[in-house]
Motif scaffolding. Structure first.
Motif, PDB file in Angstrom:
ATOM      1  N   ARG A 179       7.880  -7.898  -6.340  1.00  0.00           N
ATOM      2  CA  ARG A 179       8.095  -9.302  -5.965  1.00  0.00           C
ATOM      3  C   ARG A 179       7.607  -9.585  -4.547  1.00  0.00           C
ATOM      4  NH1 ARG A 179      13.342  -9.538  -3.328  1.00  0.00           N
ATOM      5  NH2 ARG A 179      14.439  -7.532  -3.538  1.00  0.00           N
ATOM      6  N   PHE A 180       7.609  -8.569  -3.687  1.00  0.00           N
ATOM      7  CA  PHE A 180       7.136  -8.784  -2.320  1.00  0.00           C
ATOM      8  C   PHE A 180       5.625  -8.976  -2.296  1.00  0.00           C
ATOM      9  CE2 PHE A 180      10.799  -5.790  -2.064  1.00  0.00           C
ATOM     10  CZ  PHE A 180      11.727  -6.693  -1.567  1.00  0.00           C
ATOM     11  N   ALA A 181       4.923  -8.156  -3.079  1.00  0.00           N
ATOM     12  CA  ALA A 181       3.466  -8.299  -3.146  1.00  0.00           C
ATOM     13  C   ALA A 181       3.094  -9.638  -3.754  1.00  0.00           C
ATOM     14  CB  ALA A 181       2.866  -7.158  -3.956  1.00  0.00           C
ATOM     15  N   ARG A 182       3.835 -10.074  -4.775  1.00  0.00           N
ATOM     16  CA  ARG A 182       3.515 -11.356  -5.416  1.00  0.00           C
ATOM     17  C   ARG A 182       3.763 -12.533  -4.481  1.00  0.00           C
ATOM     18  NH1 ARG A 182       6.309  -8.911  -9.795  1.00  0.00           N
ATOM     19  NH2 ARG A 182       8.108 -10.278  -9.440  1.00  0.00           N
ATOM     20  N   SER A 183       4.805 -12.438  -3.652  1.00  0.00           N
ATOM     21  CA  SER A 183       5.103 -13.541  -2.733  1.00  0.00           C
ATOM     22  C   SER A 183       4.223 -13.508  -1.487  1.00  0.00           C
ATOM     23  CB  SER A 183       6.576 -13.493  -2.322  1.00  0.00           C
ATOM     24  OG  SER A 183       6.825 -12.367  -1.487  1.00  0.00           O
ATOM     25  N   GLY A 184       3.697 -12.341  -1.176  1.00  0.00           N
ATOM     26  CA  GLY A 184       2.798 -12.219  -0.024  1.00  0.00           C
ATOM     27  C   GLY A 184       3.502 -12.137   1.312  1.00  0.00           C
ATOM     28  N   LEU A 253      -4.831   5.479   3.485  1.00  0.00           N
ATOM     29  CA  LEU A 253      -5.537   6.463   2.658  1.00  0.00           C
ATOM     30  C   LEU A 253      -5.026   6.443   1.217  1.00  0.00           C
ATOM     31  CD1 LEU A 253      -5.702   9.505   5.106  1.00  0.00           C
ATOM     32  CD2 LEU A 253      -7.638   8.195   4.244  1.00  0.00           C
ATOM     33  N   LEU A 254      -3.700   6.400   1.046  1.00  0.00           N
ATOM     34  CA  LEU A 254      -3.134   6.460  -0.292  1.00  0.00           C
ATOM     35  C   LEU A 254      -3.311   5.144  -1.052  1.00  0.00           C
ATOM     36  CD1 LEU A 254       0.067   8.572   0.418  1.00  0.00           C
ATOM     37  CD2 LEU A 254      -2.089   9.309  -0.571  1.00  0.00           C
ATOM     38  N   ARG A 255      -3.515   4.048  -0.331  1.00  0.00           N
ATOM     39  CA  ARG A 255      -3.780   2.764  -0.988  1.00  0.00           C
ATOM     40  C   ARG A 255      -5.059   2.819  -1.817  1.00  0.00           C
ATOM     41  NH1 ARG A 255      -4.601  -2.252   2.949  1.00  0.00           N
ATOM     42  NH2 ARG A 255      -6.230  -0.819   3.672  1.00  0.00           N
ATOM     43  N   LYS A 256      -5.964   3.734  -1.463  1.00  0.00           N
ATOM     44  CA  LYS A 256      -7.229   3.837  -2.189  1.00  0.00           C
ATOM     45  C   LYS A 256      -7.023   4.347  -3.613  1.00  0.00           C
ATOM     46  CE  LYS A 256      -9.776   4.817   2.084  1.00  0.00           C
ATOM     47  NZ  LYS A 256     -10.618   5.806   2.814  1.00  0.00           N
ATOM     48  N   SER A 257      -5.932   5.068  -3.859  1.00  0.00           N
ATOM     49  CA  SER A 257      -5.724   5.659  -5.180  1.00  0.00           C
ATOM     50  C   SER A 257      -4.445   5.184  -5.869  1.00  0.00           C
ATOM     51  CB  SER A 257      -5.691   7.189  -5.065  1.00  0.00           C
ATOM     52  OG  SER A 257      -4.685   7.596  -4.161  1.00  0.00           O
ATOM     53  N   LEU A 260      -0.934  -0.219  -4.278  1.00  0.00           N
ATOM     54  CA  LEU A 260      -0.049  -0.481  -3.146  1.00  0.00           C
ATOM     55  C   LEU A 260      -0.491  -1.701  -2.357  1.00  0.00           C
ATOM     56  CD1 LEU A 260       0.292   3.155  -1.725  1.00  0.00           C
ATOM     57  CD2 LEU A 260       1.877   1.980  -3.284  1.00  0.00           C
ATOM     58  N   THR A 261       0.498  -2.396  -1.802  1.00  0.00           N
ATOM     59  CA  THR A 261       0.269  -3.451  -0.830  1.00  0.00           C
ATOM     60  C   THR A 261       0.955  -3.049   0.463  1.00  0.00           C
ATOM     61  OG1 THR A 261       0.121  -5.187  -2.509  1.00  0.00           O
ATOM     62  CG2 THR A 261       0.668  -5.887  -0.269  1.00  0.00           C
TER      63      THR A 261
END
Length: 314
Positions: A179-184, A253-257, A260-261
């Motif tokens: 929900r945090f990623a969706r709300s920005g 680095l881990l966002r690449k795989s 994640l936001t």
């Protein structure tokens, strides 16, 4: 060679016995037969007038005299190694030396690939043994079982030299479908009410761990999962509304795989920058190989920070 009627070769045997607390393991370490090591222990007991190692159940424990001798003997041998055994120069292209580094999984992922890549340009034979931050890793540095320790300044040993490698900020990591990623956005109130993934490094004693948690998770009311691994934390937010507070470089680095936001820390939630240090034993400051390695670590930091994808969104 003798000093005050003590065969100095026995000091090496004594060091191994006191560290291993086992005749067979000490013999194996020094490439001796078990009878030869038993004979050395008998001579040491006679010289010091003390049992040194006594059977307690199925284990050997150190006597109080042995406890006093343990650090003193290790210190003497390290001084000898530094003054006599260490070559006056270090040529990485001609060396097969194995460097032992105490590092966290964060350092293994974020920094060590760059260290090894730079080392490979200078040598095909230098080796690296990466030792985890387990039970009181500082002891390995003091005993000479590790060449270098990479650790936050707060947890470095006060009696041995350090150098600042780099500083690190922290950010919040959530799943892309949360929900945090969706709300920005991620406010301080939302942060405090959310479930969290916390990292609990295994090498910390309770007072240090309490300080660690107060510094990083004071605003988090619900710790829903803990892990020993910095790199494992973001995996535990995937598919949930949990938040992981973690190192910015590792998160990027881990966002690449992973889905994640990344969010900056909420306003009014200051967290001091981590100062990542490299530390070595005070008797080995002039070790040419270690001087080379320390320089390589600084070069690796520059290389690490010139990699792409270094802009934190939000």
């Amino acid at each position: 060679m003798r000093f005050q009627n003590l065969d100095l070769n026995l000091l090496v045997a004594l060091d191994a016995l006191l560290r291993e607390r086992s005749i067979s393991r000490a013999a194996k370490q020094l490439h001796l037969s078990q009878p030869a090591m038993s004979s050395a222990l008998a001579r040491l007991r006679t010289y010091f007038g003390d049992e040194l190692l006594v059977a307690v159940g199925r284990k050997l424990e150190l006597t109080s005299r042995a406890e006093v001798l343990k650090e003193a003997v290790r210190d003497v041998l390290m001084r000898v190694d530094t003054a006599i055994a260490t070559p006056p120069a270090f040529d990485p292209s001609a060396s097969d030396r194995k460097f032992q580094l105490i590092v966290s999984d964060y350092t293994v992922i974020a920094l060590m690939p760059h260290v090894l890549a730079l080392a490979a340009r200078q040598s095909r034979s230098v080796r690296f043994d990466l030792i985890p931050l387990l039970d009181r890793p500082q002891r390995a540095l003091e005993s000479g079982d590790a060449d270098l320790m990479v650790i936050p300044r707060t947890y470095a040993l006060p009696d041995h030299p350090t150098e600042l490698l780099f500083e690190e900020d922290f950010c919040c990591v959530v799943c892309n479908r949360s929900r945090f990623a969706r709300s920005g956005e991620l406010t301080l109130q939302q942060y405090g009410a959310a479930g969290h993934v916390a990292v609990q490094p295994p090498a910390m004693d309770k007072p240090t761990l309490d300080s660690w948690f107060k510094q990083r998770y004071l605003k988090a009311k619900r710790i829903e999962a803990t892990t020993f691994s910095f790199a494992g934390a973001p995996y535990l937010v995937v598919g949930t509304d949990r938040i992981a507070t973690m190192h910015v470089r590792l998160a990027r680095l881990l966002r690449k795989s992973l889905p994640l936001t990344l969010f900056p820390l909420p306003t009014s939630m200051p967290m001091p920058r981590m100062q990542q240090m490299q530390q070595w034993h005070k008797h080995r400051s002039r070790d040419p190989g270690l001087i080379w390695l320390r320089g390589l670590m600084h070069e690796a930091v520059v290389r690490m920070d010139t990699e792409p994808d270094q802009n934190l969104p939000g």
